[in-house]
Design a protein around this motif. Structure first.
Motif, PDB file in Angstrom:
ATOM      1  N   GLN A  77      -4.649  -6.771   5.051  1.00 24.21           N
ATOM      2  CA  GLN A  77      -5.156  -6.934   3.812  1.00 24.21           C
ATOM      3  C   GLN A  77      -4.965  -6.277   2.534  1.00 24.21           C
ATOM      4  O   GLN A  77      -4.189  -6.737   1.520  1.00 24.21           O
ATOM      5  N   TYR A  78      -4.330  -5.114   2.872  1.00 26.57           N
ATOM      6  CA  TYR A  78      -3.498  -4.140   1.427  1.00 26.57           C
ATOM      7  C   TYR A  78      -2.469  -4.712   1.511  1.00 26.57           C
ATOM      8  O   TYR A  78      -1.711  -4.321   1.041  1.00 26.57           O
ATOM      9  N   PHE A  79      -1.370  -4.968   2.924  1.00 21.20           N
ATOM     10  CA  PHE A  79      -0.123  -5.996   2.983  1.00 21.20           C
ATOM     11  C   PHE A  79      -0.271  -6.643   2.207  1.00 21.20           C
ATOM     12  O   PHE A  79       0.699  -7.500   1.517  1.00 21.20           O
ATOM     13  N   GLN A  80      -1.142  -7.639   2.543  1.00 22.01           N
ATOM     14  CA  GLN A  80      -1.399  -9.037   1.927  1.00 22.01           C
ATOM     15  C   GLN A  80      -1.547  -9.004   0.017  1.00 22.01           C
ATOM     16  O   GLN A  80      -0.977  -9.855  -0.909  1.00 22.01           O
ATOM     17  N   ARG A  81      -2.133  -7.543  -0.572  1.00 15.60           N
ATOM     18  CA  ARG A  81      -1.710  -7.588  -1.360  1.00 15.60           C
ATOM     19  C   ARG A  81      -0.508  -7.389  -2.702  1.00 15.60           C
ATOM     20  O   ARG A  81      -0.253  -7.583  -3.312  1.00 15.60           O
ATOM     21  N   GLY A  82       0.638  -7.837  -1.911  1.00 21.47           N
ATOM     22  CA  GLY A  82       2.110  -6.937  -2.590  1.00 21.47           C
ATOM     23  C   GLY A  82       1.701  -6.292  -3.537  1.00 21.47           C
ATOM     24  O   GLY A  82       1.422  -4.862  -3.027  1.00 21.47           O
ATOM     25  N   GLY A  83       3.155  -6.162  -4.051  1.00 22.50           N
ATOM     26  CA  GLY A  83       3.583  -5.622  -4.699  1.00 22.50           C
ATOM     27  C   GLY A  83       3.517  -3.986  -4.177  1.00 22.50           C
ATOM     28  O   GLY A  83       4.289  -3.643  -3.894  1.00 22.50           O
ATOM     29  N   ASN A  84       2.847  -2.818  -5.294  1.00 22.06           N
ATOM     30  CA  ASN A  84       3.091  -1.694  -4.855  1.00 22.06           C
ATOM     31  C   ASN A  84       2.660  -1.422  -3.140  1.00 22.06           C
ATOM     32  O   ASN A  84       2.565   0.038  -2.733  1.00 22.06           O
ATOM     33  N   CYS A  85       1.573  -2.052  -2.692  1.00 18.57           N
ATOM     34  CA  CYS A  85       0.906  -1.846  -1.508  1.00 18.57           C
ATOM     35  C   CYS A  85       1.838  -2.196  -0.296  1.00 18.57           C
ATOM     36  O   CYS A  85       1.206  -1.961   0.747  1.00 18.57           O
ATOM     37  N   VAL A  86       2.975  -2.883  -1.043  1.00 19.27           N
ATOM     38  CA  VAL A  86       3.391  -3.164   0.194  1.00 19.27           C
ATOM     39  C   VAL A  86       4.755  -2.262  -0.347  1.00 19.27           C
ATOM     40  O   VAL A  86       5.494  -0.982   0.553  1.00 19.27           O
ATOM     41  N   ASP A  87       5.941  -2.265  -1.532  1.00 19.30           N
ATOM     42  CA  ASP A  87       6.677  -1.080  -1.847  1.00 19.30           C
ATOM     43  C   ASP A  87       6.626   0.384  -1.461  1.00 19.30           C
ATOM     44  O   ASP A  87       7.676   0.562  -0.478  1.00 19.30           O
ATOM     45  N   GLY A  88       5.162   0.714  -1.788  1.00 18.51           N
ATOM     46  CA  GLY A  88       5.722   2.099  -1.405  1.00 18.51           C
ATOM     47  C   GLY A  88       5.264   2.331   0.218  1.00 18.51           C
ATOM     48  O   GLY A  88       6.313   2.853   0.621  1.00 18.51           O
ATOM     49  N   PRO A  89       4.226   1.666   1.191  1.00 15.92           N
ATOM     50  CA  PRO A  89       4.228   2.011   2.487  1.00 15.92           C
ATOM     51  C   PRO A  89       5.633   1.489   3.145  1.00 15.92           C
ATOM     52  O   PRO A  89       6.285   2.616   3.986  1.00 15.92           O
ATOM     53  N   VAL A  90       6.512   0.556   2.471  1.00 13.58           N
ATOM     54  CA  VAL A  90       7.560   0.532   3.604  1.00 13.58           C
ATOM     55  C   VAL A  90       8.790   1.214   3.401  1.00 13.58           C
ATOM     56  O   VAL A  90       9.361   1.177   3.946  1.00 13.58           O
ATOM     57  N   GLY A  91       8.063   1.790   1.924  1.00 11.64           N
ATOM     58  CA  GLY A  91       9.269   2.673   1.593  1.00 11.64           C
ATOM     59  C   GLY A  91       9.486   3.384   2.331  1.00 11.64           C
ATOM     60  O   GLY A  91      10.707   5.082   2.221  1.00 11.64           O
ATOM     61  N   LEU A  92       8.123   4.374   2.521  1.00  9.30           N
ATOM     62  CA  LEU A  92       7.894   5.042   3.764  1.00  9.30           C
ATOM     63  C   LEU A  92       8.329   5.342   4.524  1.00  9.30           C
ATOM     64  O   LEU A  92       9.461   6.053   5.115  1.00  9.30           O
ATOM     65  N   LEU A  93       8.443   3.887   5.124  1.00 12.57           N
ATOM     66  CA  LEU A  93       8.659   3.688   6.512  1.00 12.57           C
ATOM     67  C   LEU A  93      10.568   3.884   6.514  1.00 12.57           C
ATOM     68  O   LEU A  93      10.585   4.408   7.336  1.00 12.57           O
TER      69      LEU A  93
END
Length: 498
Positions: A415-431
């Motif tokens: 559900q965090y990923f579903q929120r989009g924006g920084n909730c996606v950019d941050g984790p996938v930027g780390l990965l």
């Protein structure tokens, strides 16, 4: 003596006397990269490999954008060409049939949120990773090394190190080389001021120089799907459900890799239930997207148990031996769920080559200087390696959830990923190896934990009429938070040790 004469003399020294500035054991990902980087600096390098045939393995098939960037810095970007490598634009996560796309963040977007980072994409737009057949990539790396006049590649099986009788310093290695005329193996020796051991996850030297042993709790079983229509082309697909995670990513024009995680002692993979093949057919196949199932079923028709690899965790270790360092997967591994291994390796090479540059370390035989460099290297590399190590292990714990609290965290993560924006950019930027700030990982992990707690509170109480369930909701929330701490802090502590 001219430069060409000097190179010719060093080549003769390597060929006839088996002597060089550096002996590298293992012509894999790390070994080829470090050999190439040091040779470009003018070092004389012997690169030893047991077999120079193209490897046929199921590891090292996905390179994150941070790894592509490091490859460019090393002057090895051309090794991604001519191998039918597939661009990777991000990930697709499927949670009980629901899908969310998590593309790699644009450079401008990431910079605006977390400050400057080391990844730049001169072409503009979003960064890209690459997926490919491991053996083809290794062959390209070896060709690049063979083109370097300061490198001599030798096909020989290294069996031991050579230690000085006067002090505990490694002088080189013993090996066994096959005589092409007789087919017999003969004893051989190779000497260098510095010996770099990079013999992979099944290292024969790890026990001797590291002491730590990998922790293995599951295996990835691999299938190759032909002409498989993926839910999101050019994206790695992670499928979550009642079973452990399944990964799908395209490695060629017609080939897609499927990796099925199977924990040890899994009841559905017991002999009584048909073993690994029974688990794959009865549990995994029905959980896959409908368009994937025909290709997946065709891949298991041969009746064989798919090839497998251990999913290992090995915390990093400071290298303080004299004359030898153990690096790559031989020294540090993490769960391959996030595909971060090669990204860590290439960035390690970029950093280490810079620290060993001739203007900083003129003599690689200066053991005190090398020990000092390796101690600094251990801590400097953590800006990237600790993030990928912790993220890989923590995400695996959530994605392979096997209790109520982990299931709650898994749901919160989706559900965090579903929120989009920084909730996606941050984790996938780390990965992706783009964001190199460990605090950003800590922030997003506990943001997921608190979202999970909010979901638990809502689901437990139901509505205001369920206020009488508040104590139960608080108890479950405390357990979820505690589980989050149990998941991440052991891996944080492992990165803080020398």
């Amino acid at each position: 003596m001219s430069s060409s004469q000097f190179q010719a003399a060093n080549e003769q020294r390597r060929r006839l006397h088996h002597e060089a500035d550096v002996v590298v054991v293992g012509a894999g990902i790390f070994g080829c990269a470090i050999a190439f980087a040091l040779a470009k600096q003018g070092r004389s390098v012997l690169l030893l490999e047991r077999s120079l045939k193209e490897p046929d393995r199921i590891v090292g098939e996905l390179l994150q954008p941070g790894g592509v960037s490091a490859l460019e810095k090393l002057g090895l970007a051309h090794t991604l060409e001519g191998i039918d490598a597939i661009p990777v634009h991000g990930y697709e996560v499927i949670y009980y049939g629901k899908e969310v796309e998590i593309p790699y963040p644009s450079n401008a977007g990431v910079t605006g949120r977390v400050g400057s980072n080391e990844y730049t994409n001169e072409k503009g737009g979003r960064p890209e990773g690459r997926a490919f057949h491991h053996g083809r990539f290794i062959t390209q790396l070896r060709k690049a090394c063979a083109s370097q006049p300061n490198i001599t590649i030798v096909e020989t099986e290294v069996v031991d190190t050579i230690t000085s009788t006067h002090n505990p310093q490694v002088l080189g290695v013993k090996s066994r080389t096959t005589d092409p005329s007789t087919g017999e193996k003969k004893d051989d020796c190779y000497f260098g001021q510095l010996t770099v051991i990079a013999d992979g996850y099944a290292s024969r030297f790890r026990k001797q120089y590291i002491g730590k042993q990998p922790i293995v709790k599951s295996k990835f079983y691999a299938l190759e799907l032909i002409d498989c229509p993926l839910p999101a082309p050019y994206h790695g697909t992670v499928i979550l459900g009642d079973a452990s995670p399944v990964l799908l990513y395209q490695i060629g024009t017609h080939e897609t890799r499927a990796l099925i995680d199977i924990p040890e002692n899994l009841p559905s993979a017991s002999v009584a239930n048909g073993g690994v093949r029974g688990h794959i057919r009865n549990v995994i196949l029905p959980s896959l997207p409908l368009q994937v199932q025909p290709c997946f079923e065709a891949a298991i028709q041969d009746g064989k148990i798919p090839r497998s690899m251990p999913n290992s965790f090995l915390p990093p270790t400071t290298q303080m031996e004299k004359g030898v360092v153990v690096l790559g997967d031989a020294m540090n591994m993490r769960h391959p769920l996030t595909g971060g291994g090669m990204t860590v390796a290439f960035n390690d090479v970029v950093l280490l080559a810079e620290m060993l540059a001739p203007e900083k370390i003129p003599d690689l035989g200066d053991t005190k200087a090398i020990q000092k460099v390796m101690k600094e290297f251990h801590w400097k590399r953590k800006g990237l390696s600790s993030i990928i190590n912790i993220l890989a292990m923590a995400l695996y714990s959530l994605f392979a959830a096997n209790d109520r609290q982990l299931k709650a965290l898994q749901k919160g993560c989706f559900q965090y990923f579903q929120r989009g924006g920084n909730c996606v950019d941050g984790p996938v930027g780390l990965l992706a190896g783009i964001i190199r700030q460990p605090f950003v990982l800590f922030y997003h992990f506990f943001a997921v934990a608190f979202l999970s707690i909010w979901i638990v509170m809502q689901e437990t109480m139901g509505s205001l009429l369920g206020f009488w369930k508040f104590p139960l909701a608080v108890e479950e929330s405390v357990l979820v938070f505690w589980k989050a701490c149990v998941v991440i802090f052991p891996f944080i502590f492992s990165e803080m040790r020398a």
